[in-house]
Design a protein around this motif. Structure first.
Motif, mmCIF file in Angstrom:
data_model
loop_
_atom_site.group_PDB
_atom_site.id
_atom_site.type_symbol
_atom_site.label_atom_id
_atom_site.label_comp_id
_atom_site.label_asym_id
_atom_site.label_seq_id
_atom_site.Cartn_x
_atom_site.Cartn_y
_atom_site.Cartn_z
ATOM 1 N N SER A 2 58.368 -77.193 -22.984
ATOM 2 C CA SER A 2 59.095 -78.406 -23.364
ATOM 3 C C SER A 2 60.424 -78.061 -24.028
ATOM 4 N N ILE B 72 64.799 -78.247 -22.201
ATOM 5 C CA ILE B 72 66.043 -78.819 -22.725
ATOM 6 C C ILE B 72 67.242 -78.267 -21.954
ATOM 7 N N VAL C 244 67.165 -79.874 -18.433
ATOM 8 C CA VAL C 244 67.553 -81.288 -18.480
ATOM 9 C C VAL C 244 69.055 -81.411 -18.730
ATOM 10 N N LEU D 32 71.038 -87.369 -21.644
ATOM 11 C CA LEU D 32 69.760 -87.172 -20.963
ATOM 12 C C LEU D 32 68.794 -86.376 -21.834
ATOM 13 N N VAL D 33 69.302 -85.382 -22.555
ATOM 14 C CA VAL D 33 68.435 -84.600 -23.449
ATOM 15 C C VAL D 33 67.960 -85.463 -24.614
ATOM 16 N N TYR E 86 65.216 -87.471 -23.254
ATOM 17 C CA TYR E 86 64.070 -86.597 -23.016
ATOM 18 C C TYR E 86 63.305 -86.305 -24.306
ATOM 19 N N THR F 218 61.610 -89.323 -25.836
ATOM 20 C CA THR F 218 60.372 -89.610 -25.090
ATOM 21 C C THR F 218 59.245 -88.698 -25.539
ATOM 22 N N LEU F 219 59.540 -87.406 -25.710
ATOM 23 C CA LEU F 219 58.525 -86.473 -26.206
ATOM 24 C C LEU F 219 58.029 -86.897 -27.575
ATOM 25 N N THR G 272 71.896 -79.042 -26.739
ATOM 26 C CA THR G 272 72.694 -79.313 -25.542
ATOM 27 C C THR G 272 74.053 -78.643 -25.649
#
Length: 238
Positions: free
Chosen positions: A111, A115, A118, A154-155, A158, A161-162, A185
């Protein structure tokens, strides 16, 4: 044990590609590989926690040294400089990867590694659709400011969401998720740009050809080693 060995073999391939890019002869290349391996073996054998040392090296390299190189874009690197880079880039990244895997397990490691993937995906697709302003035309003309912003967004999505599903133990709260997203990022982009400049100075298109159509191993892990190293430092701070 097998996992650690396999990961270090990939690091050795990337180090070999870096040495080849800068025209190390056979003796110099073997010496570089042996020195890096000896450092890793010593770290594993000595009864001492090197985590703080690795964090200091990682933060120094990725947050200070590499950004300064990208700002001033030196036109040449000596072999000694490249040898130091090989140690400073790959040993902390490998250490971070192995320790995160040992403490948190495979899913948490993947996960975190994701990063970088993503960020790359977001930057590619957003940059392709909306990219107009160049991020670093002298280093990598294909990258745009819009693409970098897309990668960050987007990160953030992501990692939020995690956190929402509570599947990333290293994210204490939503604020931490956003902090991780912003820092990692940016670091991912820095890693990508740094490898691009190393190749430009060496006057090569790819770091190698071990992956047909995708270049070398170093081409595939440039942003990943940065994310792993700084991610490890952030997890410790958190």
């Amino acid at each position: 044990m097998g996992f650690s060995v396999a990961c270090w073999l990939l690091c050795l391939i990337a180090i070999y590609e870096l040495a080849t890019m800068y025209k190390f002869n056979l003796t110099e290349t073997i010496a570089l590989l042996v020195i890096n391996t000896a450092i890793v073996v010593a770290i594993n054998q000595i009864n001492y926690d090197f985590s703080q040392v690795m964090r200091i090296v990682s933060v120094t390299i990725w947050c200070f040294v590499v950004p300064m190189i990208l700002i001033f874009t030196p036109k040449r690197f000596s072999k000694i400089t490249i040898a130091i880079f090989a140690i400073a880039l790959f040993v902390p990244a490998y250490y971070s990867l192995v320790v995160i895997h040992a403490i948190f397990g495979s899913w948490q490691l993947i996960s975190l590694m994701a990063i970088a993937w993503v960020a790359d995906s977001g930057a590619y697709f957003v940059g392709k659709a909306f990219g107009k302003r160049k991020l670093a035309p002298k280093i990598s003309p294909g990258k745009s400011i819009e693409g970098a912003a897309g990668g960050i967004l987007l990160v953030i999505l992501y990692l939020l969401t995690l956190k929402f599903f509570n599947v990333a133990v290293y994210l204490a709260n939503y604020r931490a998720a956003i902090k991780f997203a912003l820092i990692l990022t940016v670091v991912s982009v820095i890693g990508d740009l740094f490898e691009s400049w190393l190749k430009r100075v060496a006057q090569v298109k790819d770091s190698g050809n071990i992956l047909p159509g995708h270049g070398g191993v170093f081409d595939r892990v440039d942003s990943l080693i940065a994310v792993l190293s700084i991610g490890f430092a952030l997890i410790w701070v958190a």
